[in-house]
Design an enzyme around this catalytic site. Structure first.
Site, PDB file in Angstrom:
ATOM      1  CG  ASN A   1      -9.296  -5.076   3.887  1.00 51.96           C
ATOM      2  OD1 ASN A   1      -9.022  -6.133   4.407  1.00 51.96           O
ATOM      3  ND2 ASN A   1      -9.188  -3.928   4.523  1.00 51.96           N
TER       4      ASN A   1
ATOM      5  CG  HIS B   1      -5.624   0.522   0.404  1.00 49.04           C
ATOM      6  ND1 HIS B   1      -6.804   0.475  -0.316  1.00 49.04           N
ATOM      7  CD2 HIS B   1      -5.962   0.367   1.704  1.00 49.04           C
ATOM      8  CE1 HIS B   1      -7.818   0.306   0.523  1.00 49.04           C
ATOM      9  NE2 HIS B   1      -7.338   0.225   1.755  1.00 49.04           N
TER      10      HIS B   1
END
Length: 113
Positions: free
Chosen positions: A86, A99
């Site tokens: 994201n 991440h």
């Protein structure tokens, strides 16, 4: 810096580690969305995909090599899995440290929205 992932990397916050080397850390998600749900993060603080550049892009390719290794070890390489990153508020990024979520061992539907 008040980054939760940087604190996990330093060992200030515990995590359920499944892999670690000099560049990255992988650990189980504390709120899993699938039977297998882990995150892979760089140890170097990179805020988001918008901050990938010539100097740090090798870390991102290394993350994908680690994901490849882990999905084989966890026996989801053949059945399939999803890798999610994201980026930014509208993209759903809640921690400002790049991440990658890896989810598997269930039928993952589309659309993610």
């Amino acid at each position: 810096m008040d980054c939760i992932f940087c604190k996990i990397v330093k060992g200030d916050i515990p995590s359920n580690k499944i892999y670690e080397d000099d560049k990255v850390l992988a650990f189980h998600d504390i709120s899993p969305e699938a039977p297998i749900h882990f995150l892979v993060i760089p140890k170097e603080h990179i805020k988001s995909a918008n901050d990938i550049n010539e100097n740090n892009s090798h870390i991102i390719s290394h993350i994908f090599l680690v994901i490849n290794k882990l999905v084989r070890e966890l026996n989801i390489a053949e059945t399939g899995y999803r890798i999610v990153n994201n980026c930014g508020k509208d993209g759903g990024q809640t921690v400002d440290h790049i991440h990658f979520h890896v989810l598997g061992q269930r039928d993952l539907k589309w659309s993610p929205g």
